[in-house]
Design an enzyme around this catalytic site. Structure first.
Site, PDB file in Angstrom:
ATOM      1  N   ASP A   1       0.822  -1.212   0.000  1.00 35.38           N
ATOM      2  CA  ASP A   1       0.000   0.000   0.000  1.00 35.38           C
ATOM      3  C   ASP A   1       0.857   1.264   0.000  1.00 35.38           C
ATOM      4  OD1 ASP A   1      -2.398   1.390   0.004  1.00 35.38           O
ATOM      5  OD2 ASP A   1      -2.617   1.319   2.193  1.00 35.38           O
TER       6      ASP A   1
ATOM      7  N   ASN B   1       1.167   3.485  -2.991  1.00 40.82           N
ATOM      8  CA  ASN B   1       1.638   3.952  -4.304  1.00 40.82           C
ATOM      9  C   ASN B   1       1.112   5.355  -4.623  1.00 40.82           C
ATOM     10  OD1 ASN B   1       2.618   1.378  -4.495  1.00 40.82           O
ATOM     11  ND2 ASN B   1       1.208   0.687  -6.106  1.00 40.82           N
TER      12      ASN B   1
ATOM     13  N   TRP C   1       2.868   8.027  -2.596  1.00 36.65           N
ATOM     14  CA  TRP C   1       4.252   8.180  -3.082  1.00 36.65           C
ATOM     15  C   TRP C   1       4.276   9.102  -4.296  1.00 36.65           C
ATOM     16  CZ3 TRP C   1       6.989   7.252  -7.550  1.00 36.65           C
ATOM     17  CH2 TRP C   1       8.390   7.114  -7.434  1.00 36.65           C
TER      18      TRP C   1
ATOM     19  N   ARG D   1      -0.860   9.180 -10.311  1.00 35.12           N
ATOM     20  CA  ARG D   1      -0.886   7.952  -9.493  1.00 35.12           C
ATOM     21  C   ARG D   1      -0.235   6.771 -10.204  1.00 35.12           C
ATOM     22  NH1 ARG D   1      -4.146   7.871  -4.951  1.00 35.12           N
ATOM     23  NH2 ARG D   1      -4.311   5.615  -5.115  1.00 35.12           N
TER      24      ARG D   1
ATOM     25  N   HIS E   1       2.215   3.521  -9.137  1.00 32.10           N
ATOM     26  CA  HIS E   1       1.985   2.085  -9.370  1.00 32.10           C
ATOM     27  C   HIS E   1       3.173   1.464 -10.128  1.00 32.10           C
ATOM     28  CE1 HIS E   1      -1.904   2.445  -7.635  1.00 32.10           C
ATOM     29  NE2 HIS E   1      -2.432   3.165  -8.614  1.00 32.10           N
TER      30      HIS E   1
ATOM     31  N   SER F   1     -10.833  -6.725  -4.379  1.00 29.82           N
ATOM     32  CA  SER F   1     -12.187  -6.724  -4.953  1.00 29.82           C
ATOM     33  C   SER F   1     -12.757  -5.305  -4.939  1.00 29.82           C
ATOM     34  CB  SER F   1     -13.143  -7.572  -4.105  1.00 29.82           C
ATOM     35  OG  SER F   1     -12.639  -8.849  -3.914  1.00 29.82           O
TER      36      SER F   1
ATOM     37  N   TRP G   1     -11.903  -2.167  -7.623  1.00 30.12           N
ATOM     38  CA  TRP G   1     -12.681  -1.907  -8.847  1.00 30.12           C
ATOM     39  C   TRP G   1     -13.506  -0.631  -8.707  1.00 30.12           C
ATOM     40  CZ3 TRP G   1     -11.410  -4.437 -13.083  1.00 30.12           C
ATOM     41  CH2 TRP G   1     -10.942  -5.753 -13.002  1.00 30.12           C
TER      42      TRP G   1
ATOM     43  N   LEU H   1      10.470 -20.733  -5.119  1.00 29.18           N
ATOM     44  CA  LEU H   1       9.621 -19.741  -4.426  1.00 29.18           C
ATOM     45  C   LEU H   1       8.208 -19.853  -4.981  1.00 29.18           C
ATOM     46  CD1 LEU H   1       9.085 -17.171  -2.673  1.00 29.18           C
ATOM     47  CD2 LEU H   1       9.759 -15.820  -4.664  1.00 29.18           C
TER      48      LEU H   1
ATOM     49  N   ARG I   1      -4.655  -1.915   8.950  1.00 29.11           N
ATOM     50  CA  ARG I   1      -5.852  -2.743   8.747  1.00 29.11           C
ATOM     51  C   ARG I   1      -5.531  -3.801   7.697  1.00 29.11           C
ATOM     52  NH1 ARG I   1      -7.362   2.572   7.170  1.00 29.11           N
ATOM     53  NH2 ARG I   1      -7.004   2.910   4.950  1.00 29.11           N
TER      54      ARG I   1
HETATM   55  C1  IPE Z   1      -5.396  -2.612   0.062  1.00 20.94           C
HETATM   56  O1  IPE Z   1      -5.093  -1.273  -0.150  1.00 20.94           O
HETATM   57  C2  IPE Z   1      -5.363  -3.349  -1.232  1.00 20.94           C
HETATM   58  C3  IPE Z   1      -4.059  -3.462  -1.851  1.00 20.94           C
HETATM   59  C4  IPE Z   1      -2.924  -3.052  -1.368  1.00 20.94           C
HETATM   60  C5  IPE Z   1      -4.053  -4.137  -3.117  1.00 20.94           C
HETATM   61  P1  IPE Z   1      -6.229  -0.168  -0.301  1.00 20.94           P
HETATM   62  O2  IPE Z   1      -5.527   1.137  -0.496  1.00 20.94           O
HETATM   63  O3  IPE Z   1      -7.195  -0.565  -1.349  1.00 20.94           O
HETATM   64  O4  IPE Z   1      -6.955  -0.257   1.112  1.00 20.94           O
HETATM   65  P2  IPE Z   1      -7.808   0.815   1.911  1.00 20.94           P
HETATM   66  O5  IPE Z   1      -8.883   1.293   0.973  1.00 20.94           O
HETATM   67  O6  IPE Z   1      -6.891   1.924   2.297  1.00 20.94           O
HETATM   68  O7  IPE Z   1      -8.318   0.060   3.087  1.00 20.94           O
HETATM   69  C1  IPE Z   2      -1.665   0.362  -3.372  1.00 20.07           C
HETATM   70  O1  IPE Z   2      -1.465   1.724  -3.414  1.00 20.07           O
HETATM   71  C2  IPE Z   2      -1.984  -0.205  -4.747  1.00 20.07           C
HETATM   72  C3  IPE Z   2      -3.383  -0.593  -4.923  1.00 20.07           C
HETATM   73  C4  IPE Z   2      -4.273  -0.642  -3.961  1.00 20.07           C
HETATM   74  C5  IPE Z   2      -3.793  -0.989  -6.248  1.00 20.07           C
HETATM   75  P1  IPE Z   2      -2.658   2.759  -3.350  1.00 20.07           P
HETATM   76  O2  IPE Z   2      -3.072   3.098  -4.746  1.00 20.07           O
HETATM   77  O3  IPE Z   2      -3.750   2.277  -2.474  1.00 20.07           O
HETATM   78  O4  IPE Z   2      -1.935   4.001  -2.694  1.00 20.07           O
HETATM   79  P2  IPE Z   2      -2.506   4.984  -1.589  1.00 20.07           P
HETATM   80  O5  IPE Z   2      -2.987   4.154  -0.453  1.00 20.07           O
HETATM   81  O6  IPE Z   2      -3.614   5.750  -2.247  1.00 20.07           O
HETATM   82  O7  IPE Z   2      -1.348   5.845  -1.240  1.00 20.07           O
HETATM   83 MG    MG Z   3      -4.103   2.440  -0.461  1.00 18.46          MG
END
Ligand code: IPE
Ligand code: IPE
Ligand code: MG
Length: 256
Positions: free
Chosen positions: A34, A36, A39, A47, A51, A80, A83, A145, A208
């Site tokens: 989490d 990206n 960052w 964004r 990624h 899930s 999306w 792995l 979480r």
């Molecule tokens: C959890 O991150 C899912 C992934 C890292 C793929 P999210 O950014 O979607 O989670 P929430 O919305 O902050 O709980």
């Molecule tokens: C995790 O990074 C990647 C995915 C959930 C796809 P985020 O896109 O959730 O990055 P933040 O949490 O918004 O910084």
């Molecule tokens: Mg996130």
């Protein structure tokens, strides 16, 4: 009662003699990748740049898992619920996934990595579904792995899907409700032939699970790091393993 003997700990068990016993290394490490978006935002970048940098961190993490001889690595790449993000971000992410599989598969296969995908693959475009299936097939004999990527994955959806399979098996007379136990249920999850995670790491400072491996995480050790996923590297991986080594896992029992 004065006749009771004084309680003294046997010398070999005295607290001062006890050497902390390190956990054996984790068999299965799972990571919620989490941060990206934050960052990228911190650099005034779109964004998708976050990624892409996250995909480079995936590479470093696989190398670290190989170096530390971790047998199972599971990466939460797309939930899930992801999306629900704006259409542009979803299409950028699926394009990145398409590119990632194509560009990395040969090297993963050559490094002895077995790829698996867990989640509702059917929600992706047909060409992505085909490349996921190809990647699994191409690497099925590898054992160095076990790399699992959770895509369109949700723990609750996984549990519902397993419950439906059980209900159908009961309706078909294949099993009785009395046959159902944890092992029988686990066999219907996406993770059927995988060990439970010993260690779950989440980056970005959020604390979480966000619907990740809800059933499987029952006794996982949790580590939350204040590092954004694109900045994650070999040092963080090694530090997480060292933190895990010092944890006392009890599984509900009393420590020896
Ligand atoms: C959890 O991150 C899912 C992934 C890292 C793929 P999210 O950014 O979607 O989670 P929430 O919305 O902050 O709980
Ligand atoms: C995790 O990074 C990647 C995915 C959930 C796809 P985020 O896109 O959730 O990055 P933040 O949490 O918004 O910084
Ligand atoms: Mg996130």
């Amino acid at each position: 009662m004065s006749s009771l003997p004084a309680i003294t700990a046997p010398a070999s068990n005295a607290a001062s003699d006890r050497v902390p016993i390190a956990n054996p290394p984790p068999c299965h490490v799972a990571i919620i990748m989490d941060g990206n978006g934050r960052w990228a935002q911190a650099r005034s970048l779109p964004r998708i740049a976050g990624h892409r940098a996250g995909a480079r961190a995936v590479r470093r993490t696989i190398e670290a898992a190989l170096a530390h001889k971790v047998g199972w690595l599971t990466l939460y790449a797309f939930s899930s619920e992801n999306w629900r993000r704006p259409r542009d971000e979803v299409s950028d992410l699926t394009a990145l996934l398409r590119h990632y599989i194509k560009s990395e598969i040969a090297e993963l296969a050559a490094n002895g990595v077995r790829l698996r995908f867990i989640g509702e693959a059917g929600r992706f475009a047909p060409d992505i579904q085909a490349s996921l299936a190809d990647a699994e097939r191409m690497t099925a004999a590898n054992t160095r792995l076990n790399l699992t990527i959770a895509l369109s994955y949700g723990g609750r959806a996984e549990i519902i899907a397993a419950a439906k399979l059980i209900a159908r098996a009961v309706a078909a007379g294949e099993i009785t409700p009395g046959d159902l136990d944890e092992a029988e249920f686990s066999r219907r999850l996406f993770t059927a032939d995988m060990p439970d995670p010993d260690l779950i790491i989440r980056t970005s400072g959020e604390r979480r699970l966000s619907n990740f491996l809800l059933w499987q995480a029952a006794y996982a050790e949790l580590i939350f790091l204040n590092v954004l996923w694109p900045d994650f590297g070999a040092t963080h991986f090694a530090e997480a393993l060292a933190d895990y080594a010092g944890r006392e896992r009890r599984f509900g029992a009393r420590p020896a």
